[in-house]
Design a protein around this motif. Structure first.
Motif, PDB file in Angstrom:
ATOM      1  N   ARG A 274       4.220  13.474  -1.840  1.00  0.00           N
ATOM      2  CA  ARG A 274       4.588  12.769  -3.144  1.00  0.00           C
ATOM      3  C   ARG A 274       3.493  11.759  -3.242  1.00  0.00           C
ATOM      4  O   ARG A 274       3.632  11.350  -1.814  1.00  0.00           O
ATOM      5  CB  ARG A 274       6.238  12.263  -3.557  1.00  0.00           C
ATOM      6  CG  ARG A 274       7.080  13.228  -2.638  1.00  0.00           C
ATOM      7  CD  ARG A 274       7.340  14.173  -3.844  1.00  0.00           C
ATOM      8  NE  ARG A 274       8.837  14.496  -3.207  1.00  0.00           N
ATOM      9  CZ  ARG A 274      10.470  14.474  -2.934  1.00  0.00           C
ATOM     10  NH1 ARG A 274      10.545  13.290  -4.591  1.00  0.00           N
ATOM     11  NH2 ARG A 274      10.887  15.373  -2.625  1.00  0.00           N
ATOM     12  N   PHE A 275       2.653  11.787  -3.860  1.00  0.00           N
ATOM     13  CA  PHE A 275       1.470  10.934  -3.825  1.00  0.00           C
ATOM     14  C   PHE A 275       1.780   9.418  -4.906  1.00  0.00           C
ATOM     15  O   PHE A 275       2.005   9.853  -6.167  1.00  0.00           O
ATOM     16  CB  PHE A 275       0.010  11.488  -4.454  1.00  0.00           C
ATOM     17  CG  PHE A 275      -0.840  12.598  -3.402  1.00  0.00           C
ATOM     18  CD1 PHE A 275      -1.150  12.217  -2.589  1.00  0.00           C
ATOM     19  CD2 PHE A 275       0.488  14.110  -3.276  1.00  0.00           C
ATOM     20  CE1 PHE A 275      -1.617  12.740  -1.639  1.00  0.00           C
ATOM     21  CE2 PHE A 275      -0.389  15.009  -2.007  1.00  0.00           C
ATOM     22  CZ  PHE A 275      -1.137  14.406  -1.452  1.00  0.00           C
ATOM     23  N   VAL A 276       1.232   9.070  -4.678  1.00  0.00           N
ATOM     24  CA  VAL A 276       2.095   6.973  -5.363  1.00  0.00           C
ATOM     25  C   VAL A 276       0.588   6.304  -5.540  1.00  0.00           C
ATOM     26  O   VAL A 276       0.173   5.998  -4.935  1.00  0.00           O
ATOM     27  CB  VAL A 276       2.795   6.596  -4.640  1.00  0.00           C
ATOM     28  CG1 VAL A 276       2.704   5.198  -5.283  1.00  0.00           C
ATOM     29  CG2 VAL A 276       4.083   7.023  -4.375  1.00  0.00           C
ATOM     30  N   PRO A 277      -0.560   7.073  -6.357  1.00  0.00           N
ATOM     31  CA  PRO A 277      -1.623   6.510  -6.437  1.00  0.00           C
ATOM     32  C   PRO A 277      -2.029   5.475  -7.383  1.00  0.00           C
ATOM     33  O   PRO A 277      -0.912   4.664  -7.769  1.00  0.00           O
ATOM     34  CB  PRO A 277      -2.256   7.122  -7.626  1.00  0.00           C
ATOM     35  CG  PRO A 277      -1.547   7.905  -8.053  1.00  0.00           C
ATOM     36  CD  PRO A 277      -0.222   8.208  -7.351  1.00  0.00           C
ATOM     37  N   VAL A 278      -2.943   4.257  -6.632  1.00  0.00           N
ATOM     38  CA  VAL A 278      -3.827   3.064  -7.351  1.00  0.00           C
ATOM     39  C   VAL A 278      -4.643   2.810  -7.533  1.00  0.00           C
ATOM     40  O   VAL A 278      -5.407   2.764  -6.585  1.00  0.00           O
ATOM     41  CB  VAL A 278      -2.588   1.736  -6.244  1.00  0.00           C
ATOM     42  CG1 VAL A 278      -2.359   0.408  -7.208  1.00  0.00           C
ATOM     43  CG2 VAL A 278      -1.380   2.703  -5.579  1.00  0.00           C
ATOM     44  N   ASP A 279      -4.767   2.936  -8.741  1.00  0.00           N
ATOM     45  CA  ASP A 279      -6.352   3.013  -9.019  1.00  0.00           C
ATOM     46  C   ASP A 279      -6.549   1.790  -9.512  1.00  0.00           C
ATOM     47  O   ASP A 279      -5.655   0.868  -9.486  1.00  0.00           O
ATOM     48  CB  ASP A 279      -7.035   3.892  -9.933  1.00  0.00           C
ATOM     49  CG  ASP A 279      -6.701   5.660  -9.691  1.00  0.00           C
ATOM     50  OD1 ASP A 279      -7.659   5.750  -8.717  1.00  0.00           O
ATOM     51  OD2 ASP A 279      -5.863   6.276 -10.821  1.00  0.00           O
ATOM     52  N   LEU A 280      -8.090   1.568  -9.607  1.00  0.00           N
ATOM     53  CA  LEU A 280      -8.251   0.129  -9.910  1.00  0.00           C
ATOM     54  C   LEU A 280      -8.890  -0.671  -9.041  1.00  0.00           C
ATOM     55  O   LEU A 280      -8.622  -2.327  -9.552  1.00  0.00           O
ATOM     56  CB  LEU A 280      -8.489  -0.251 -11.139  1.00  0.00           C
ATOM     57  CG  LEU A 280      -9.092   0.948 -12.248  1.00  0.00           C
ATOM     58  CD1 LEU A 280      -8.991   0.768 -13.574  1.00  0.00           C
ATOM     59  CD2 LEU A 280     -10.161   0.949 -12.294  1.00  0.00           C
ATOM     60  N   THR A 281      -8.134  -1.109  -6.834  1.00  0.00           N
ATOM     61  CA  THR A 281      -8.551  -1.563  -6.706  1.00  0.00           C
ATOM     62  C   THR A 281      -9.430  -3.026  -6.615  1.00  0.00           C
ATOM     63  O   THR A 281      -8.999  -3.774  -6.039  1.00  0.00           O
ATOM     64  CB  THR A 281      -7.663  -0.981  -5.161  1.00  0.00           C
ATOM     65  OG1 THR A 281      -8.806  -1.106  -4.877  1.00  0.00           O
ATOM     66  CG2 THR A 281      -6.591  -0.407  -5.315  1.00  0.00           C
TER      67      THR A 281
END
Length: 220
Positions: free
Chosen positions: A172-179
């Motif tokens: 399961r991927f948990v992406p966090v963009d625009l860091t």
């Protein structure tokens, strides 16, 4: 006793977004019950040595007669593989560095991806099939599907290939963009979206910890 293997690889122990989200998952895992244990391996603060020989890419019985392996290196590989196999759930913090994964995480992969031991080759050696894995991928820009940058996210593709397709794990991927929005002027207008992305990742971490932690407890 349900056990979580928690891997971090960010080179920024103080401000890392991936570390914040993996810590949130780990805290939620602990909160399920005192029997929910965690093994935390910090691949940046305590980096693994690169493989000293390509022979370690193979199970001992698949090595050629000319290949030799240092006993300490083989012991480390055995430790890492046993640690991975014994975990009920695996949690990986994988920030994107130059469109790929940190070299410290790649070193860990090189130790645990072994045909004839963790990957089928000459027999049914697939001890990781179905094991849940949660991968927190923090990315400076916006790499969501459909964006211009999506095709340059080589971190997610690499981890999916190794963990899901090769090792057979349930990923399961948990992406966090625009860091990088608070740091890069060109992305400043997207700071509200960056904050929303982080909150969504926290929520996903909480939900997955409860879901997978409860499932692991039920298997005991």
């Amino acid at each position: 006793m349900p056990q979580l293997l928690h891997l971090d690889s960010s080179a920024d122990p103080a401000r890392s977004i991936s570390r914040q989200v993996t810590a949130r998952f780990s805290d939620s895992w602990h909160a399920i019950g005192t029997d929910h244990s965690v093994i935390h391996r910090d691949l940046h603060l305590n980096p693994l040595p690169h493989l000293p020989t390509s022979a370690l890419h193979w199970a001992p019985h698949l090595r050629t007669s000319e290949e030799s392996v240092d006993a300490a290196a083989e012991a480390l590989q055995t430790e890492l593989i046993e640690e991975l196999i014994s975990a009920d759930v695996v949690l990986i913090g994988a920030p994107m560095y130059n469109w790929s994964i940190p070299s410290t995480l790649k070193a860990w992969i090189d130790y645990v991806h072994v045909p004839g031991v963790t990957v089928p080759f000459d027999g049914d050696t697939a001890p990781l099939v179905g094991k849940p894995a949660v991968v927190v991928t923090s990315r400076g820009n916006d790499y969501t599907p459909g964006t211009d940058a999506a095709s340059t996210d080589h971190a997610t593709a690499q981890l999916r290939q190794v963990l899901e397709f090769a090792l057979g794990m349930d990923v399961r991927f948990v992406p966090v963009d625009l860091t990088l929005a608070p740091r890069v002027p060109a992305l400043a207008s997207r700071i509200p979206q960056a904050r929303a992305n982080l909150e969504a990742a926290y929520s996903a971490a909480d939900e997955l910890a409860l879901l997978l932690g409860g499932s692991s407890a039920g298997q005991e």
